[in-house]
Design a protein around this motif. Structure first.
Motif, PDB file in Angstrom:
ATOM      1  N   LEU A 157     -19.037 -51.745 -13.965  1.00  0.00           N
ATOM      2  CA  LEU A 157     -19.815 -50.507 -14.107  1.00  0.00           C
ATOM      3  C   LEU A 157     -21.214 -50.839 -14.623  1.00  0.00           C
ATOM      4  N   LEU A 158     -22.204 -50.198 -14.035  1.00  0.00           N
ATOM      5  CA  LEU A 158     -23.587 -50.415 -14.434  1.00  0.00           C
ATOM      6  C   LEU A 158     -24.203 -49.094 -14.853  1.00  0.00           C
ATOM      7  N   GLY A 159     -24.928 -49.112 -15.948  1.00  0.00           N
ATOM      8  CA  GLY A 159     -25.649 -47.922 -16.393  1.00  0.00           C
ATOM      9  C   GLY A 159     -26.979 -47.812 -15.668  1.00  0.00           C
TER      10      GLY A 159
ATOM     11  N   ILE B 265     -26.875 -56.271 -11.844  1.00  0.00           N
ATOM     12  CA  ILE B 265     -25.846 -56.618 -10.861  1.00  0.00           C
ATOM     13  C   ILE B 265     -25.491 -58.098 -10.952  1.00  0.00           C
ATOM     14  N   TYR B 266     -26.498 -58.950 -10.872  1.00  0.00           N
ATOM     15  CA  TYR B 266     -26.224 -60.382 -10.792  1.00  0.00           C
ATOM     16  C   TYR B 266     -25.834 -60.985 -12.141  1.00  0.00           C
ATOM     17  N   SER B 267     -26.334 -60.451 -13.225  1.00  0.00           N
ATOM     18  CA  SER B 267     -25.891 -60.962 -14.530  1.00  0.00           C
ATOM     19  C   SER B 267     -24.448 -60.541 -14.792  1.00  0.00           C
ATOM     20  N   SER B 268     -24.098 -59.333 -14.381  1.00  0.00           N
ATOM     21  CA  SER B 268     -22.706 -58.877 -14.536  1.00  0.00           C
ATOM     22  C   SER B 268     -21.757 -59.712 -13.678  1.00  0.00           C
ATOM     23  N   CYS B 269     -22.185 -60.017 -12.469  1.00  0.00           N
ATOM     24  CA  CYS B 269     -21.354 -60.876 -11.602  1.00  0.00           C
ATOM     25  C   CYS B 269     -21.224 -62.278 -12.200  1.00  0.00           C
ATOM     26  N   ALA B 270     -22.312 -62.814 -12.725  1.00  0.00           N
ATOM     27  CA  ALA B 270     -22.269 -64.146 -13.342  1.00  0.00           C
ATOM     28  C   ALA B 270     -21.316 -64.156 -14.530  1.00  0.00           C
ATOM     29  N   ARG B 271     -21.384 -63.126 -15.358  1.00  0.00           N
ATOM     30  CA  ARG B 271     -20.481 -63.004 -16.513  1.00  0.00           C
ATOM     31  C   ARG B 271     -19.021 -62.965 -16.046  1.00  0.00           C
TER      32      ARG B 271
END
Length: 163
Positions: free
Chosen positions: A6-8, A36-42
């Motif tokens: 989920l992204l704010g 998007i990409y930092s969340s995917c990396a995490r």
């Protein structure tokens, strides 16, 4: 197993366009890409490298990958700003302060260590890209391989050289 990220809709890391020096529309677009990409990396790191994690390293690395995808290069000033570290020190309301409070670090010392890690990442990323690595997730995997060297710096130990 399926997962949902989920992204704010606020600026990445709680920063406004004014905080970053970008215009509103540009920051909105860039911020979304970084999210998007930092969340995917995490997510990838937690799934593939779950045996040992350093939360500060995880945040630095996730921001790094988000910035790479958003700008097609690593911006060390923005990386520091996203964590709340500036030329004048650190922002007492930033994500950075969570690390100090949660982990018991001295803020000034940790800010210097994070700055060192971010600057070293910049050098390492340039080496990786100049060696022909073009996929930023490959960059993520290579940086994760060198995690111990970066975590040593964050802990105040003598740095080992990254590959």
């Amino acid at each position: 197993q399926d997962s949902i990220i989920l992204l704010g809709n606020s600026g990445y890391s709680g920063l406004s366009a004014d905080d970053t020096g970008f215009g509103d529309i540009i920051w909105e677009e860039v911020s979304l890409k970084i999210k998007i990409y930092s969340s995917c990396a995490r997510f990838i790191c937690r799934r593939l490298f779950s045996e040992y994690k350093n939360i500060i390293w995880e945040e630095i690395l996730a921001d790094c990958i988000g910035i790479l995808f958003a700008f097609n290069k690593y911006d060390t000033l923005l990386a520091k700003k996203l964590l709340g570290i500036t030329k004048k020190g650190y922002d007492k309301k930033s994500r950075f302060m969570n690390f100090c409070i949660d982990l018991g670090y001295d803020a000034e010392v940790l800010a210097m260590r994070i700055t060192d890690v971010i600057d070293r990442l910049d050098v390492q990323i340039k080496k990786l890209i100049s060696s022909g690595i073009t996929d930023y997730y490959d960059v993520l995997f290579r940086l994760e391989e060198d995690m111990e060297a970066y975590v040593d710096i964050l802990k105040g130990h003598s740095p080992k050289e990254a590959r």
